[in-house]
Write a protein that holds these residues in place. Structure first.
Motif, PDB file in Angstrom:
ATOM      1  N   THR A   4      49.293  49.241  41.396  1.00 20.27           N
ATOM      2  CA  THR A   4      48.410  49.843  42.421  1.00 20.27           C
ATOM      3  C   THR A   4      47.048  49.144  42.435  1.00 20.27           C
ATOM      4  O   THR A   4      46.281  49.308  43.369  1.00 20.27           O
ATOM      5  CB  THR A   4      48.174  51.350  42.130  1.00 20.27           C
ATOM      6  OG1 THR A   4      47.353  51.475  40.952  1.00 20.27           O
ATOM      7  CG2 THR A   4      49.477  52.089  41.911  1.00 20.27           C
ATOM      8  N   LEU A   5      46.771  48.362  41.378  1.00 12.72           N
ATOM      9  CA  LEU A   5      45.497  47.629  41.337  1.00 12.72           C
ATOM     10  C   LEU A   5      45.703  46.173  41.744  1.00 12.72           C
ATOM     11  O   LEU A   5      44.784  45.381  41.770  1.00 12.72           O
ATOM     12  CB  LEU A   5      44.897  47.671  39.916  1.00 12.72           C
ATOM     13  CG  LEU A   5      44.441  49.038  39.397  1.00 12.72           C
ATOM     14  CD1 LEU A   5      44.050  48.948  37.921  1.00 12.72           C
ATOM     15  CD2 LEU A   5      43.254  49.563  40.211  1.00 12.72           C
ATOM     16  N   GLY A   6      46.983  45.825  42.001  1.00 13.65           N
ATOM     17  CA  GLY A   6      47.282  44.443  42.338  1.00 13.65           C
ATOM     18  C   GLY A   6      47.330  43.542  41.125  1.00 13.65           C
ATOM     19  O   GLY A   6      47.292  42.319  41.231  1.00 13.65           O
ATOM     20  N   ILE A   7      47.453  44.144  39.931  1.00 17.50           N
ATOM     21  CA  ILE A   7      47.484  43.322  38.704  1.00 17.50           C
ATOM     22  C   ILE A   7      48.879  42.771  38.472  1.00 17.50           C
ATOM     23  O   ILE A   7      49.072  41.670  37.970  1.00 17.50           O
ATOM     24  CB  ILE A   7      47.045  44.162  37.469  1.00 17.50           C
ATOM     25  CG1 ILE A   7      45.581  44.577  37.590  1.00 17.50           C
ATOM     26  CG2 ILE A   7      47.275  43.401  36.168  1.00 17.50           C
ATOM     27  CD1 ILE A   7      45.058  45.387  36.400  1.00 17.50           C
ATOM     28  N   MET A   8      49.883  43.564  38.911  1.00 22.73           N
ATOM     29  CA  MET A   8      51.272  43.136  38.699  1.00 22.73           C
ATOM     30  C   MET A   8      52.125  43.494  39.891  1.00 22.73           C
ATOM     31  O   MET A   8      51.752  44.360  40.684  1.00 22.73           O
ATOM     32  CB  MET A   8      51.852  43.843  37.460  1.00 22.73           C
ATOM     33  CG  MET A   8      51.597  43.079  36.183  1.00 22.73           C
ATOM     34  SD  MET A   8      52.259  43.972  34.809  1.00 22.73           S
ATOM     35  CE  MET A   8      53.736  43.023  34.540  1.00 22.73           C
ATOM     36  N   GLN A   9      53.279  42.820  39.958  1.00 18.56           N
ATOM     37  CA  GLN A   9      54.248  43.113  41.012  1.00 18.56           C
ATOM     38  C   GLN A   9      54.719  44.565  40.915  1.00 18.56           C
ATOM     39  O   GLN A   9      54.842  45.102  39.813  1.00 18.56           O
ATOM     40  CB  GLN A   9      55.480  42.203  40.820  1.00 18.56           C
ATOM     41  CG  GLN A   9      55.304  40.827  41.454  1.00 18.56           C
ATOM     42  CD  GLN A   9      54.928  40.955  42.919  1.00 18.56           C
ATOM     43  OE1 GLN A   9      55.522  41.751  43.664  1.00 18.56           O
ATOM     44  NE2 GLN A   9      53.911  40.208  43.302  1.00 18.56           N
ATOM     45  N   PHE A  10      54.984  45.170  42.043  1.00 18.52           N
ATOM     46  CA  PHE A  10      55.531  46.529  42.057  1.00 18.52           C
ATOM     47  C   PHE A  10      57.016  46.473  41.742  1.00 18.52           C
ATOM     48  O   PHE A  10      57.717  45.567  42.193  1.00 18.52           O
ATOM     49  CB  PHE A  10      55.320  47.159  43.438  1.00 18.52           C
ATOM     50  CG  PHE A  10      55.970  48.510  43.605  1.00 18.52           C
ATOM     51  CD1 PHE A  10      57.101  48.664  44.395  1.00 18.52           C
ATOM     52  CD2 PHE A  10      55.466  49.611  42.929  1.00 18.52           C
ATOM     53  CE1 PHE A  10      57.708  49.914  44.534  1.00 18.52           C
ATOM     54  CE2 PHE A  10      56.057  50.864  43.061  1.00 18.52           C
ATOM     55  CZ  PHE A  10      57.184  51.016  43.866  1.00 18.52           C
ATOM     56  N   ASN A  11      57.485  47.411  40.910  1.00 19.94           N
ATOM     57  CA  ASN A  11      58.925  47.505  40.625  1.00 19.94           C
ATOM     58  C   ASN A  11      59.267  48.987  40.644  1.00 19.94           C
ATOM     59  O   ASN A  11      58.819  49.749  39.784  1.00 19.94           O
ATOM     60  CB  ASN A  11      59.202  46.889  39.234  1.00 19.94           C
ATOM     61  CG  ASN A  11      60.616  47.190  38.752  1.00 19.94           C
ATOM     62  OD1 ASN A  11      61.114  48.314  38.871  1.00 19.94           O
ATOM     63  ND2 ASN A  11      61.259  46.180  38.187  1.00 19.94           N
ATOM     64  N   ALA A  41      48.893  39.406  32.487  1.00 19.09           N
ATOM     65  CA  ALA A  41      48.595  39.797  33.882  1.00 19.09           C
ATOM     66  C   ALA A  41      47.195  40.398  33.964  1.00 19.09           C
ATOM     67  O   ALA A  41      46.397  40.079  34.847  1.00 19.09           O
ATOM     68  CB  ALA A  41      49.632  40.805  34.368  1.00 19.09           C
ATOM     69  N   GLU A  42      46.879  41.249  32.966  1.00 19.97           N
ATOM     70  CA  GLU A  42      45.556  41.899  32.955  1.00 19.97           C
ATOM     71  C   GLU A  42      44.462  40.851  32.770  1.00 19.97           C
ATOM     72  O   GLU A  42      43.442  40.860  33.449  1.00 19.97           O
ATOM     73  CB  GLU A  42      45.518  42.930  31.821  1.00 19.97           C
ATOM     74  CG  GLU A  42      44.326  43.872  31.849  1.00 19.97           C
ATOM     75  CD  GLU A  42      44.414  44.964  30.768  1.00 19.97           C
ATOM     76  OE1 GLU A  42      45.212  44.815  29.819  1.00 19.97           O
ATOM     77  OE2 GLU A  42      43.702  45.961  30.916  1.00 19.97           O
ATOM     78  N   ARG A  43      44.737  39.883  31.891  1.00 24.75           N
ATOM     79  CA  ARG A  43      43.749  38.822  31.612  1.00 24.75           C
ATOM     80  C   ARG A  43      43.497  38.009  32.893  1.00 24.75           C
ATOM     81  O   ARG A  43      42.364  37.812  33.319  1.00 24.75           O
ATOM     82  CB  ARG A  43      44.241  37.920  30.494  1.00 24.75           C
ATOM     83  CG  ARG A  43      43.295  36.774  30.146  1.00 24.75           C
ATOM     84  CD  ARG A  43      43.709  36.079  28.856  1.00 24.75           C
ATOM     85  NE  ARG A  43      45.108  35.640  28.886  1.00 24.75           N
ATOM     86  CZ  ARG A  43      45.519  34.553  29.531  1.00 24.75           C
ATOM     87  NH1 ARG A  43      44.649  33.825  30.202  1.00 24.75           N
ATOM     88  NH2 ARG A  43      46.783  34.203  29.524  1.00 24.75           N
TER      89      ARG A  43
END
Lengths: 218, 29, 218
Positions: free
Chosen positions: C117-124, B20-22
């Protein structure tokens, strides 16, 4: 020469790193892994233990001089000698590179794959397939690196070999069956060279490579 | 030992977070 | 004295460790983080890069002498000096203890909390609540340790401070609002002491502590 007590539960692959390092360095290490010296889940919850080891995790080391350390890589480093740590800043950083590689790249997929076969985690087909692919990537990086080398850093065993080998014990014992490990012969050769060193064998005993990939144990 | 492993805290999702970070930083760049 | 090129994408907290270490040690470090020197997602996929850095991950370091390293802790170690690494086996193992602590105890919950919070991953929601509890535990361990200390190991900045501080940058910038960090004043004091060191500031610029806990960014 370091001397002290290692608190852990039995058969803890994180503690193995420190125990093997002590075999090479000659550090006098007492292992407290069973009652009355140590009971996992009780001793590590006492105020006395938490005062020395605030995370309450094992392995934890207390020197005869009172010096306390937690985090398995730090303990293994402390119980090592210069040969294991790396004798130059370059060698030391290469050792640290493989120690980090073991924690960052091997442990997560190895655990995701092996834990369900030990019955300690729910099986998830997709997660297991993903973990297998990650392990293949790790094995191919190691196989390439070990194509021209006997050990990971320099000409002899170092903390790099001890850390990476200990992180792979359960993979080789539980799921890396002959057909899976066939494309990575250098890694299997290296792994067997390591675990057959007397200093490893004293701690690990006989490490038998698995013949059949263990499946999920309901 | 198996019983003790249950207590081990392993970041099983690390590869997912790494990916995801990448993706995020590849998109930015 | 080490000298070479650090390949990374901009604002990579893992690369900050190596960059700050070089500020202290005087190692001559070129940072390749934008075209044409380096484009993340392209350069690190070329055969030339993968030949030196088989995982294709950044940060990656190539010395002017051709010496290559991957894994951020190894690179930071190589670019350090003895003061940063620890001048005795005891200090070195304490440094390694906190470097491991940052990777094992801080990064997982910090990523779980901050990434959404950075939009890198889905919120859970459940994962975020659990991450907050784990971050509180980390902060209380650090707060206790820093009750009687200015820095994590010994009397001056070491790789321990650099690694732990860099692993917490996003926490302090993004989510550790005043009410959340209030119970852990020693950690905030320590963090601000670190990031206001000229060697940190040269690399990080101004690190502003967040006033309001960032929420999930859809």
């Amino acid at each position: 020469m370091a001397a002290g007590t290692l608190y852990t539960y039995p058969e803890n692959w994180r503690a193995f790193k420190a125990q093997i390092a002590a075999q090479y360095s000659g550090a006098r290490l007492k292992v407290a892994s069973s009652a009355p010296a140590f009971t996992f889940g009780q001793t590590n919850r006492t105020p006395a233990f938490l005062n020395n080891f605030p995370l309450g995790k094992v392995p934890a080391f207390q020197g005869d001089d009172g010096f306390c350390l937690f985090e398995s890589n730090a303990i293994a480093h402390y119980l090592s000698n210069e040969a294991l740590r790396g004798s130059s800043p370059q060698a030391q950083s290469q050792v640290l590179q493989w120690v980090s590689f073991a924690d960052a790249e091997i442990i997560p997929p190895a655990s995701a794959w092996v834990f369900p076969t030990l019955g300690i985690m729910q099986f998830n087909k997709q997660a297991t397939e993903q973990a297998k692919e990650e392990v293949k990537k790790v094995l191919s990086v190691l196989n390439h690196h070990l194509n021209t080398r006997t050990f990971l850093v320099g000409e002899r065993v170092s903390l790099a070999d001890i850390s990476v080998a200990c992180s792979m014990i359960w993979l080789y014992k539980q799921v890396l069956e002959p057909s899976f490990r066939q494309p990575f012969p250098n890694v299997t050769r290296w792994f067997q060279t390591c675990v057959n060193q007397p200093q490893f064998k004293t701690v690990l005993g006989e490490v038998k490579l698995c013949d059949k990939m263990a499946q999920f144990d309901p | 030992a198996v019983d003790y492993f249950v207590q081990e805290k392993i970041w099983f999702d690390k590869p997912r977070y790494d990916d995801a970070e990448r993706h995020f930083y590849e998109r930015i760049n």
